[in-house]
Design a protein around this motif. Structure first.
Motif, PDB file in Angstrom:
ATOM      1  N   VAL A 266       0.835  -1.204   0.000  1.00  0.00           N
ATOM      2  CA  VAL A 266       0.000   0.000   0.000  1.00  0.00           C
ATOM      3  C   VAL A 266       0.869   1.253   0.000  1.00  0.00           C
ATOM      4  CG1 VAL A 266      -1.638   1.348   1.388  1.00  0.00           C
ATOM      5  CG2 VAL A 266      -2.029  -1.091   1.007  1.00  0.00           C
ATOM      6  N   ASP A 267       1.949   1.236   0.768  1.00  0.00           N
ATOM      7  CA  ASP A 267       2.871   2.380   0.751  1.00  0.00           C
ATOM      8  C   ASP A 267       3.468   2.574  -0.641  1.00  0.00           C
ATOM      9  OD1 ASP A 267       2.388   2.894   3.400  1.00  0.00           O
ATOM     10  OD2 ASP A 267       4.257   2.011   4.133  1.00  0.00           O
ATOM     11  N   LEU A 268       3.813   1.469  -1.304  1.00  0.00           N
ATOM     12  CA  LEU A 268       4.369   1.548  -2.651  1.00  0.00           C
ATOM     13  C   LEU A 268       3.340   2.113  -3.626  1.00  0.00           C
ATOM     14  CD1 LEU A 268       6.686   0.951  -4.627  1.00  0.00           C
ATOM     15  CD2 LEU A 268       5.796  -1.388  -4.832  1.00  0.00           C
ATOM     16  N   LEU A 269       2.102   1.639  -3.520  1.00  0.00           N
ATOM     17  CA  LEU A 269       1.054   2.142  -4.411  1.00  0.00           C
ATOM     18  C   LEU A 269       0.808   3.629  -4.147  1.00  0.00           C
ATOM     19  CD1 LEU A 269      -1.126   1.596  -6.538  1.00  0.00           C
ATOM     20  CD2 LEU A 269      -2.676   0.956  -4.667  1.00  0.00           C
ATOM     21  N   GLY A 270       0.852   4.043  -2.887  1.00  0.00           N
ATOM     22  CA  GLY A 270       0.687   5.450  -2.579  1.00  0.00           C
ATOM     23  C   GLY A 270       1.773   6.302  -3.216  1.00  0.00           C
ATOM     24  N   ALA A 271       3.004   5.798  -3.175  1.00  0.00           N
ATOM     25  CA  ALA A 271       4.113   6.529  -3.794  1.00  0.00           C
ATOM     26  C   ALA A 271       3.931   6.605  -5.309  1.00  0.00           C
ATOM     27  CB  ALA A 271       5.434   5.856  -3.443  1.00  0.00           C
ATOM     28  N   GLU A 272       3.449   5.513  -5.910  1.00  0.00           N
ATOM     29  CA  GLU A 272       3.273   5.493  -7.359  1.00  0.00           C
ATOM     30  C   GLU A 272       2.153   6.427  -7.813  1.00  0.00           C
ATOM     31  OE1 GLU A 272       2.515   1.409  -8.155  1.00  0.00           O
ATOM     32  OE2 GLU A 272       4.632   0.803  -8.079  1.00  0.00           O
ATOM     33  N   THR A 273       1.085   6.497  -7.026  1.00  0.00           N
ATOM     34  CA  THR A 273      -0.068   7.309  -7.421  1.00  0.00           C
ATOM     35  C   THR A 273       0.013   8.734  -6.912  1.00  0.00           C
ATOM     36  OG1 THR A 273      -1.317   6.598  -5.446  1.00  0.00           O
ATOM     37  CG2 THR A 273      -1.565   5.272  -7.462  1.00  0.00           C
ATOM     38  N   GLY A 274       0.907   8.985  -5.954  1.00  0.00           N
ATOM     39  CA  GLY A 274       1.002  10.314  -5.373  1.00  0.00           C
ATOM     40  C   GLY A 274      -0.139  10.643  -4.442  1.00  0.00           C
ATOM     41  N   ARG A 275      -0.839   9.613  -3.962  1.00  0.00           N
ATOM     42  CA  ARG A 275      -1.949   9.829  -3.023  1.00  0.00           C
ATOM     43  C   ARG A 275      -1.599   9.228  -1.666  1.00  0.00           C
ATOM     44  NH1 ARG A 275      -6.604   7.172  -3.955  1.00  0.00           N
ATOM     45  NH2 ARG A 275      -5.763   5.691  -5.461  1.00  0.00           N
ATOM     46  N   PRO A 276      -1.995   9.854  -0.565  1.00  0.00           N
ATOM     47  CA  PRO A 276      -1.689   9.339   0.778  1.00  0.00           C
ATOM     48  C   PRO A 276      -2.644   8.215   1.180  1.00  0.00           C
ATOM     49  CG  PRO A 276      -2.885  11.404   0.965  1.00  0.00           C
ATOM     50  CD  PRO A 276      -2.657  11.184  -0.509  1.00  0.00           C
ATOM     51  N   LEU A 277      -2.329   6.989   0.799  1.00  0.00           N
ATOM     52  CA  LEU A 277      -3.163   5.829   1.104  1.00  0.00           C
ATOM     53  C   LEU A 277      -2.862   5.313   2.514  1.00  0.00           C
ATOM     54  CD1 LEU A 277      -2.724   3.970  -2.301  1.00  0.00           C
ATOM     55  CD2 LEU A 277      -4.466   5.652  -1.673  1.00  0.00           C
ATOM     56  N   PHE A 278      -3.854   4.697   3.156  1.00  0.00           N
ATOM     57  CA  PHE A 278      -3.629   4.234   4.525  1.00  0.00           C
ATOM     58  C   PHE A 278      -4.479   3.013   4.853  1.00  0.00           C
ATOM     59  CE2 PHE A 278      -6.670   7.778   4.571  1.00  0.00           C
ATOM     60  CZ  PHE A 278      -7.769   7.212   5.198  1.00  0.00           C
ATOM     61  N   LEU A 279      -4.027   2.297   5.885  1.00  0.00           N
ATOM     62  CA  LEU A 279      -4.696   1.105   6.407  1.00  0.00           C
ATOM     63  C   LEU A 279      -5.025   1.320   7.880  1.00  0.00           C
ATOM     64  CD1 LEU A 279      -2.270  -1.547   4.885  1.00  0.00           C
ATOM     65  CD2 LEU A 279      -4.579  -1.029   4.064  1.00  0.00           C
ATOM     66  N   ILE A 280      -6.264   0.999   8.260  1.00  0.00           N
ATOM     67  CA  ILE A 280      -6.716   1.119   9.648  1.00  0.00           C
ATOM     68  C   ILE A 280      -7.094  -0.270  10.140  1.00  0.00           C
ATOM     69  CG2 ILE A 280      -8.386   2.155  11.214  1.00  0.00           C
ATOM     70  CD1 ILE A 280      -8.814   4.360   9.126  1.00  0.00           C
ATOM     71  N   ALA A 281      -6.489  -0.706  11.225  1.00  0.00           N
ATOM     72  CA  ALA A 281      -6.748  -2.043  11.744  1.00  0.00           C
ATOM     73  C   ALA A 281      -7.820  -2.024  12.824  1.00  0.00           C
ATOM     74  CB  ALA A 281      -5.468  -2.638  12.324  1.00  0.00           C
ATOM     75  N   GLU A 282      -8.642  -3.050  12.833  1.00  0.00           N
ATOM     76  CA  GLU A 282      -9.398  -3.389  14.035  1.00  0.00           C
ATOM     77  C   GLU A 282      -8.608  -4.487  14.736  1.00  0.00           C
ATOM     78  OE1 GLU A 282     -13.691  -5.131  15.571  1.00  0.00           O
ATOM     79  OE2 GLU A 282     -12.843  -5.820  13.683  1.00  0.00           O
ATOM     80  N   ALA A 303      -3.007   3.082  11.268  1.00  0.00           N
ATOM     81  CA  ALA A 303      -3.850   3.455  12.406  1.00  0.00           C
ATOM     82  C   ALA A 303      -4.603   2.221  12.869  1.00  0.00           C
ATOM     83  CB  ALA A 303      -4.828   4.568  12.020  1.00  0.00           C
ATOM     84  N   GLN A 304      -5.265   2.337  14.030  1.00  0.00           N
ATOM     85  CA  GLN A 304      -6.119   1.261  14.497  1.00  0.00           C
ATOM     86  C   GLN A 304      -7.240   1.812  15.361  1.00  0.00           C
ATOM     87  OE1 GLN A 304      -3.218  -0.898  17.408  1.00  0.00           O
ATOM     88  NE2 GLN A 304      -5.249  -1.066  18.328  1.00  0.00           N
ATOM     89  N   TRP A 305      -8.355   1.084  15.379  1.00  0.00           N
ATOM     90  CA  TRP A 305      -9.444   1.413  16.295  1.00  0.00           C
ATOM     91  C   TRP A 305      -8.949   1.208  17.729  1.00  0.00           C
ATOM     92  CZ3 TRP A 305     -15.017  -0.431  14.787  1.00  0.00           C
ATOM     93  CH2 TRP A 305     -15.358   0.072  13.533  1.00  0.00           C
ATOM     94  N   ASN A 306      -9.422   2.063  18.633  1.00  0.00           N
ATOM     95  CA  ASN A 306      -9.066   1.910  20.043  1.00  0.00           C
ATOM     96  C   ASN A 306     -10.323   1.618  20.856  1.00  0.00           C
ATOM     97  OD1 ASN A 306      -7.929   1.889  22.561  1.00  0.00           O
ATOM     98  ND2 ASN A 306      -7.489   4.074  22.639  1.00  0.00           N
ATOM     99  N   ASP A 307     -10.644   0.339  21.000  1.00  0.00           N
ATOM    100  CA  ASP A 307     -11.823  -0.050  21.771  1.00  0.00           C
ATOM    101  C   ASP A 307     -11.699   0.297  23.245  1.00  0.00           C
ATOM    102  OD1 ASP A 307     -13.419  -0.928  19.740  1.00  0.00           O
ATOM    103  OD2 ASP A 307     -13.097  -3.064  20.083  1.00  0.00           O
ATOM    104  N   ASP A 308     -10.475   0.376  23.763  1.00  0.00           N
ATOM    105  CA  ASP A 308     -10.326   0.723  25.179  1.00  0.00           C
ATOM    106  C   ASP A 308     -10.912   2.102  25.468  1.00  0.00           C
ATOM    107  OD1 ASP A 308      -9.078  -1.677  25.573  1.00  0.00           O
ATOM    108  OD2 ASP A 308      -7.282  -0.852  26.520  1.00  0.00           O
ATOM    109  N   PHE A 309     -10.691   3.053  24.571  1.00  0.00           N
ATOM    110  CA  PHE A 309     -11.291   4.378  24.751  1.00  0.00           C
ATOM    111  C   PHE A 309     -12.802   4.271  24.732  1.00  0.00           C
ATOM    112  CE2 PHE A 309     -13.224   8.123  22.744  1.00  0.00           C
ATOM    113  CZ  PHE A 309     -12.869   9.110  23.656  1.00  0.00           C
ATOM    114  N   HIS A 310     -13.336   3.527  23.781  1.00  0.00           N
ATOM    115  CA  HIS A 310     -14.794   3.353  23.722  1.00  0.00           C
ATOM    116  C   HIS A 310     -15.336   2.742  25.003  1.00  0.00           C
ATOM    117  CE1 HIS A 310     -18.346   0.792  23.231  1.00  0.00           C
ATOM    118  NE2 HIS A 310     -18.805   1.814  22.536  1.00  0.00           N
TER     119      HIS A 310
END
Length: 583
Positions: A266-282, A303-310
Motif C-alpha cells: 500500500v505504501d508503494l502504491l501510494g508513492a506510485e499514485t502520489g496519493r496518501p493511502l492508509f490502512l486502519i486495523a481493528e 492506524a487502528q481502532w481503540n476499543d479501550d477508549f470506547h
C-alpha cells in the motif's frame, strides 16, 4: 481477452463456460496451479469455471456477481474504473471519519442513494466516509461481514459502477473514502474457494472455522489473492484507505506476515499514485506494534481502532459493567483519563474479563495520536447489543453532548457512526437475509441462545431474518428537524469546526495531553495546548478547577456558562460540556 484461474485442486481439466460456450483451458507451465485461455468477451459476458467435470463455479477473482455469490461471474469493462474527478487524496492526520452502512443509510439501501446524501456530511464537517463491507453476500440485506467474491461489489447496492459513481461524488465534494474489508473469514454461504485450492487451512482454527491460509502450503497464492483484492479497491476504484476487520484473527506464523506485506504494498502504491493511502486495523491486542513503522520492527499499519477508549467512555456514560465493560467499571473516569493520555487502558495490566494480563504500553514520544481512532459508537458496539440500541436510547441529550466533546476534541482521530450526530432514535440491529434455510435458522437460534444466557427473553430478541429488523435500522432523517436532534446536530458541527480551526486540537503529541478528573463528582477535564475541555456527567452543577493560565473565552458550550477569569473554577451545569481557550 485472457481468462485465468488458480485451481491447483483440478486434476485433469478446467473448462471456461463463457456465455453458454465451453472452452477448455490449458495449464500455465510458468505458474504452478494456474489455468488460462484466450476468448472473445464483452462487458457483461457471463462466465464461470468447471473443474474436472464438476459444476460451473464463479471466478474467485470475479469483479462482478450480478446474480449473487452463487451465480455466474460477469466481465467488467475498463470504463467501470474511469475516474471523472481529479483527486489528490486526503491523508489520515487531521481526519474525522464517518462509518456508514450502505444498506441502512437510506431506505433505498444503494450506493447511489447514499451518494445523494453526501452533501450533508460535508456540512457536518467530516473528512472521510468509511463504508462497511461491500463484497457480495447472500440475499439483499446484511451487515456485509459474511461476504465472498472479495474483488466484487454487492449487486443490490449497485455493483461496481455504483461504487465508482459514489467515489467520484465523494471526491468531488472533498471527501475521502475508506472501505471496511474482511480477510479473516469468508462466507460460509456462497464460498466456493475451497473447490479451487487451499484457501483455508486446518493448521489454525478461528471462531469461523478453518483459518484463511496465510502460512501453510499454498499460502503464497492465497496471500497474493488477498493483496490483489486490497490493492484493487485502492487502485481501480480510487479509494483512500481500508479498514481491516479483526486483524488479531489472522493466524500467520511466517517471518514476513501478510499484514506487513500488505502495508508495504500500500505504501508503494501510494508513492506510485502520489496519493496518501492508509490502512486502519481493528485489533483486540492493545499492541502498539500494529501501527509501529516496519523500520522499527512494527507491522506498519497506519492506524487502528481503540476499543479501550470506547469501553471507558461507554462505562462512564452508562454505568454498565457486564462483559468486557467489567474491566473499566471500577473507576471509569480514571480509565477514560488513561486512554486519553496513554491510548490503551490495558497496557500490560490485568484484565478480569480475560483472566490474564493484556496489552503493551504505547511509546508516546514516538507515536502520533492520529494513529488511534476514538469513538463513542460503532456498528459493532451498537449492533451486537441484544436490541441494537444506540446511546440515544438511554442517555440524555446532555450526556450525548459530553460524549461528542470527548470524541471530537480528544487526541484520537475521531470516528462517528451514522446518525450519531443527531442522536438518531432508530436502533441499528443485527439483520441477515440468508437464502439457505438451515443457515438462516442456525443464525436465528444462535442469536437467541447468546442473549438468553444474559437474561433476555426470546421474544425480545429481534429476528435477524425478519425484513422488519433491517427496516427498523434505517435512518430517519426527518428527526433532524425536531428537537433535541437539531440541537445535537448543531453541536457536532460546532465541535468538528473547532477541531479544524484550533491547531491545538490537531496536535499529534500524546505527551502534551493533561487530564484531571473526580470520580465521585463525575467530572473530567483535559488540556491540549491552550484549549481546555470539560465535561460534567453528574446530575448537578460542578465546579471544575481550571489550573494556571490567563483569562479564558468560551469556544463552545452545551449549556450557557460564565466566562471564567485567570485560575479559578468553571461552573459547569449538570450533564454538560464546554470548550475554552486562553485569550
Amino acid at each position: 481477452m485472457q481468462f485465468e484461474v488458480w485451481a491447483p485442486k483440478a486434476e485433469d481439466r478446467v473448462v471456461l463456460r463463457l456465455d453458454g460456450e465451453d472452452l477448455p483451458m490449458r495449464r500455465d507451465v510458468s505458474r504452478d496451479g494456474w489455468w488460462t485461455v484466450d476468448a472473445r468477451a464483452r462487458p457483461g459476458s457471463r462466465y464461470g469455471f468447471s473443474l474436472d467435470g464438476g459444476p460451473v463455479l464463479p471466478d474467485p477473482r470475479s469483479r462482478r456477481q450480478p446474480d449473487g455469490p452463487d451465480g455466474p461471474s460477469a466481465v467488467v469493462g475498463p470504463e467501470t474504473y474511469e475516474r471523472r474527478v481529479a483527486w489528490p487524496g486526503r491523508a489520515l492526520p487531521g481526519a474525522v471519519l464517518y462509518e456508514l452502512h450502505v444498506g441502512t443509510y437510506t431506505r433505498e439501501g444503494t450506493l447511489d442513494a447514499a451518494a445523494r446524501q453526501l452533501p450533508e456530511l460535508v456540512e457536518l464537517g467530516v473528512t472521510h466516509v468509511e463504508l462497511m463491507p461491500l463484497c457480495p453476500f447472500p440475499g439483499r440485506h446484511g451487515w456485509g461481514y459474511e461476504g465472498v467474491s472479495l474483488w466484487a461489489v454487492h449487486e443490490p447496492y449497485g455493483g461496481p459502477e455504483a461504487l465508482s459513481r459514489f467515489v467520484d461524488a465523494a471526491h468531488g465534494l472533498g471527501l475521502g473514502v475508506v472501505l471496511d474489508v474482511v480477510h479473516n473469514h469468508l462466507g460460509p454461504s456462497g464460498n466456493h474457494l475451497p473447490a479451487f485450492g487451499p484457501y483455508f487451512t486446518d493448521t489454525h482454527h478461528t471462531p469461523w472455522g478453518a483459518a484463511v491460509n496465510l502460512d501453510a502450503p499454498g499460502s503464497d497464492e492465497v496471500r497474493a489473492f488477498l493483496l490483489g483484492s486490497a490493492l484493487g479497491w485502492l487502485r481501480d476504484f480510487g479509494l483512500d484507505g481500508l479498514r481491516l476487520d479483526a486483524v488479531h484473527a489472522l493466524a500467520d506464523t511466517r517471518a514476513l506476515t501478510f499484514l506487513e506485506e500488505l502495508s508495504a504494498e500500500v505504501d508503494l502504491l501510494g508513492a506510485e499514485t502520489g496519493r496518501p493511502l492508509f490502512l486502519i486495523a481493528e485489533s483486540d491486542l492493545c499492541d502498539p506494534r500494529t501501527t509501529s513503522p516496519r523500520t522499527a520492527g512494527g507491522i506498519g499499519l497506519h492506524a487502528q481502532w481503540n476499543d479501550d477508549f470506547h469501553h471507558a467512555l461507554h462505562t462512564a456514560l452508562t454505568g454498565e459493567s457486564q462483559g468486557y465493560y467489567a474491566d473499566f467499571a471500577q473507576a471509569p473516569l480514571a480509565a477514560l483519563a488513561k486512554t486519553l493520555t496513554r491510548v490503551f487502558f490495558h497496557d500490560g495490566t490485568y484484565s478480569t474479563f480475560r483472566g490474564r494480563t493484556h496489552g503493551r504500553p504505547v511509546d508516546r514520544a514516538r507515536t502520533p495520536a492520529h494513529r488511534f481512532l476514538g469513538y463513542a459508537q460503532t456498528h459493532d458496539q451498537i449492533g451486537n447489543r441484544a436490541q441494537g440500541d444506540r446511546l440515544s436510547a438511554t442517555l440524555s441529550p446532555g450526556l450525548l453532548a459530553c460524549a461528542a466533546a470527548l470524541v471530537l476534541t480528544g487526541p484520537h482521530t475521531p470516528m462517528l457512526f451514522m446518525g450519531e450526530e443527531w442522536g438518531a432514535g432508530t436502533p441499528w440491529q443485527f439483520f441477515t437475509d440468508h437464502t439457505d434455510p438451515e443457515l438462516a435458522e442456525a443464525v436465528r437460534r444462535g442469536r437467541r441462545r447468546e442473549f438468553a444466557a444474559h437474561g433476555w427473553a426470546e421474544e425480545d430478541i429481534p429476528d435477524p431474518q425478519d425484513p422488519a429488523t433491517r427496516d427498523r435500522s434505517c435512518l430517519d432523517r426527518s428527526e433532524r428537524e425536531r428537537e433535541p436532534h437539531g440541537r445535537l446536530l448543531a453541536w457536532y458541527r460546532t465541535l468538528i469546526a473547532l477541531r479544524s480551526a484550533e491547531p491545538d486540537l490537531s496536535d499529534p503529541d500524546l505527551g502534551a495531553v493533561t487530564v484531571a478528573h473526580d470520580e465521585s463528582e463525575r467530572w473530567l477535564a483535559f488540556r491540549r495546548g491552550d484549549v481546555f475541555v470539560a465535561v460534567n456527567l453528574s446530575d448537578g452543577p460542578r465546579d471544575i478547577p481550571l489550573g494556571s493560565g490567563g483569562p479564558r473565552r468560551v469556544l463552545a458550550s452545551w449549556d450557557e456558562v460564565a466566562v471564567p477569569g485567570s485560575g479559578g473554577v468553571l461552573r459547569l451545569p449538570a450533564e454538560s460540556a464546554a470548550v475554552l481557550t486562553e485569550l
